[in-house]
Design an enzyme around this catalytic site. Structure first.
Site, PDB file in Angstrom:
ATOM      1  N   GLU A 154       7.682   8.985   7.141  1.00 50.90           N
ATOM      2  CA  GLU A 154       7.111   7.649   6.936  1.00 50.90           C
ATOM      3  C   GLU A 154       8.183   6.564   6.934  1.00 50.90           C
ATOM      4  O   GLU A 154       7.952   5.434   7.361  1.00 50.90           O
ATOM      5  CB  GLU A 154       6.390   7.696   5.580  1.00 50.90           C
ATOM      6  CG  GLU A 154       5.817   6.411   5.079  1.00 50.90           C
ATOM      7  CD  GLU A 154       5.384   6.505   3.625  1.00 50.90           C
ATOM      8  OE1 GLU A 154       4.359   5.895   3.307  1.00 50.90           O
ATOM      9  OE2 GLU A 154       6.070   7.149   2.807  1.00 50.90           O
ATOM     10  N   ASP A 195       4.553  -2.365  -0.592  1.00 49.83           N
ATOM     11  CA  ASP A 195       4.324  -1.981  -1.983  1.00 49.83           C
ATOM     12  C   ASP A 195       5.243  -0.811  -2.344  1.00 49.83           C
ATOM     13  O   ASP A 195       4.993   0.289  -1.878  1.00 49.83           O
ATOM     14  CB  ASP A 195       2.853  -1.639  -2.241  1.00 49.83           C
ATOM     15  CG  ASP A 195       2.213  -0.803  -1.132  1.00 49.83           C
ATOM     16  OD1 ASP A 195       2.663  -0.861   0.034  1.00 49.83           O
ATOM     17  OD2 ASP A 195       1.242  -0.093  -1.422  1.00 49.83           O
TER      18      ASP A 195
END
Length: 564
Positions: free
Chosen positions: A518, A316
């Protein structure tokens, strides 16, 4: 007028959220009006807890003075939040992992370089920082919290992600296994199994607002990997019924698609499909703004489902799901048969058969061995493109028959190169003569995805975070491990080359910023990634896990430099 239109909207399965989540979304909306967009993170507000019961809190909120346009002043909102709401950090508290030691015995024996070993021990020590348990307050009064009351300690990703996530946990566990932290790894699995017992599937994350979707199904893989290190039969016995339930979730109802191949044979494959048609609560203000460009409630509801389904995929957001890659409102996740989901399910079938074999459940072995053979055949018929040497996502168009069966057409394969096209490497999907590791390796090398610091997710630079130039730890690891296990010397050499690039960029970025990230910008060594709907995050669960897993697999030679 909208009411009439709403009734004619496309029907779809929706799992309602809780009254607490609905209320906190109202707070989130008021907070955006009061504080403005700069530095605003909508997730913060749905992660808050109540200091008093919900009805008393709602009553106090409704009584706050409002301007003509309905907004609340900063002072009044600050006062209300201070008196009635708890900050997001109060529901999860720090806990020292029971099995953490500063330097585990037999830690990364193949790492011969002292600089790399020192860094690996620092990454290992981050498990301590990311370890949490649900506070006693949540266990006593769960109705005041959006956090789900999981029994065992967890490893959180880090930064704004203050709860356990489904697919992140696989790579966290791979790192924990390298760190010899077997009890922590088993505790995470037990938590995820408890979610299946309660909901029928593993939620995207351990919050009430994530109950409308799952994430890539990798729980069986976690259990196999833990079993291979610990021989824990009890864990296998306790988990298998939940895995069967999860398997059913992904292979029935809205997730299941039947497609007829060019020869007229029918195949079953699966797709991502969230049980939701409103803004995602954790991003409610953002989704509402995205959908404001659409003309009516029906189109908005469809978009909300597509956005939530993209979140279920883990990607996403990405041009991979969009009909027009410059327009997020053209996200059409449920109209795509994804290569990676079906590769994960093939792995799940093989893993369930493996686990059933360990505890002697012969009917389950037979059933899942057959299911894996069927899916492998389906993937090779529907996704494989011999010309490109890749498995390609397949667009479902409305030309299906009255029985709801789609007919395969070559033109509906998405001919773009995505990192996900190579996920079947992970399940060693080479069952026929024309699908060979050589062909896939050549395809990856010429795809454009291979960059100086790792593999890019796509070739489209849209500003979305699952697009170019970002590389993400899970896909790097899946492809590297798939290549390494293929049995082809040239594939293993490529795997090692990509691993070295990825480890270098992680190391140099860590030295520059003092943190693990991340995602990374793979176009250059030593740069973390950006884009998407929130600022870049550090911590970071799966990044740490992948670094430790790669160092365990490939080691680091004494005289191989670690700098860019």
């Amino acid at each position: 007028m909208n009411m009439i239109k709403a009734e004619t909207c496309k029907k779809g399965h929706v799992i309602p959220t809780t009254p607490l989540v609905i209320f906190l979304e109202r707070v989130q909306e008021s907070a955006l009006q009061a504080y403005g967009h700069k530095g605003f993170d909508p997730k913060l507000f749905v992660d808050m807890s109540l200091r008093k019961n919900l009805s008393e809190t709602v009553e106090a909120f409704n009584k706050l003075p409002r301007t003509v346009n309905g907004s609340i002043s900063v002072d009044d909102l600050d006062g209300f939040i201070g008196n009635y709401l708890g900050v997001a950090d109060e529901d999860l508290v720090y806990v020292e992992p029971v099995d953490y030691v500063a330097e585990p015995e037999g830690f990364l024996p193949k790492v011969k370089n002292s600089e790399v070993r020192a860094w690996a021990l620092e990454v290992h020590s981050l498990w301590k920082n990311l370890s949490r348990k649900v506070s006693d307050h949540v266990l006593e009064k769960p109705e005041l919290y959006t956090l789900l009351p999981l029994k065992n300690p967890v490893i959180i990703p880090g930064s704004r992600f203050k709860e356990v996530y489904y697919w992140d946990s696989y790579w966290v566990i791979r790192g924990l296994l390298a760190s010899k932290m077997y009890e922590t790894a088993k505790g995470i699995v037990t938590n995820l199994v408890s979610l299946i017992d309660e909901f029928g599937y593993v939620l995207n994350g351990a919050r009430a607002y994530y109950s409308n979707r799952s994430q890539p199904p990798v729980l069986a893989a976690m259990i196999v990997d833990i079993y291979n290190r610990t021989s824990d039969l009890d864990l296998v016995r306790r988990s298998l019924p939940a895995l069967l339930k999860e398997y059913h979730f992904w292979n029935s109802g809205i997730h299941k698609v039947t497609i007829q191949d060019a020869q007229g044979s029918h195949h079953s494959l699966s797709r991502y499909y969230a049980m939701w048609n409103k803004p995602r609560p954790e991003s409610s203000t953002i989704d509402s703004e995205t959908a404001s460009k659409l003309p009516n409630i029906c189109e908005k509801r469809e978009l909300y489902r597509e956005l939530a389904s993209a979140a279920e995929s883990g990607w996403d957001f990405s041009s991979r799901w969009m009909r027009n890659e410059s327009d997020l409102t053209t996200t059409s996740t449920t109209s795509i048969l994804p290569v990676d989901l079906n590769a994960f399910l093939l792995k799940m079938e093989l893993d369930i058969a493996f686990l059933a074999n360990i505890i002697g459940e012969s009917s389950t072995i037979t059933c899942f061995t057959e299911a894996s053979q069927n899916r492998q055949k389906a993937m090779n018929c529907i996704f494989w493109n011999g010309e490109m040497g890749q498995w390609l996502d397949y667009w479902l168009t409305d030309n299906n028959t009255s029985e709801g069966i789609y007919k395969w057409k070559d033109l509906h394969q998405n001919k773009k190169s995505f990192a996900s096209n190579f996920v079947p490497l992970w399940t060693e999907n080479f069952s026929s003569d024309n699908i060979t590791p050589q062909k896939v390796v050549q395809s990856l090398q010429s795809s454009g995805l291979l960059q100086p610091a790792g593999i890019a997710m796509t070739l489209s630079n849209t500003g979305q975070q699952w697009d170019f130039p970002n590389g993400w730890p899970p896909l790097e690891h899946i492809i590297i491990e798939g290549l390494a296990r293929s049995g082809l010397e040239e594939a293993r050499a490529l795997a090692k080359d990509i691993a070295v690039r990825w480890l270098r960029t992680n190391y140099v970025t860590y030295k520059k910023t003092g943190a693990m990230h991340e995602k990374y910008d793979v176009t250059k060594c030593g740069a973390y990634g950006g884009g998407g709907e929130y600022v870049p995050q550090t911590g970071f669960g799966w990044a740490n896990g992948v670094v430790l897993a790669l160092l365990e697999e490939f080691g680091w030679h004494e005289d191989l430099k670690i700098d860019c």
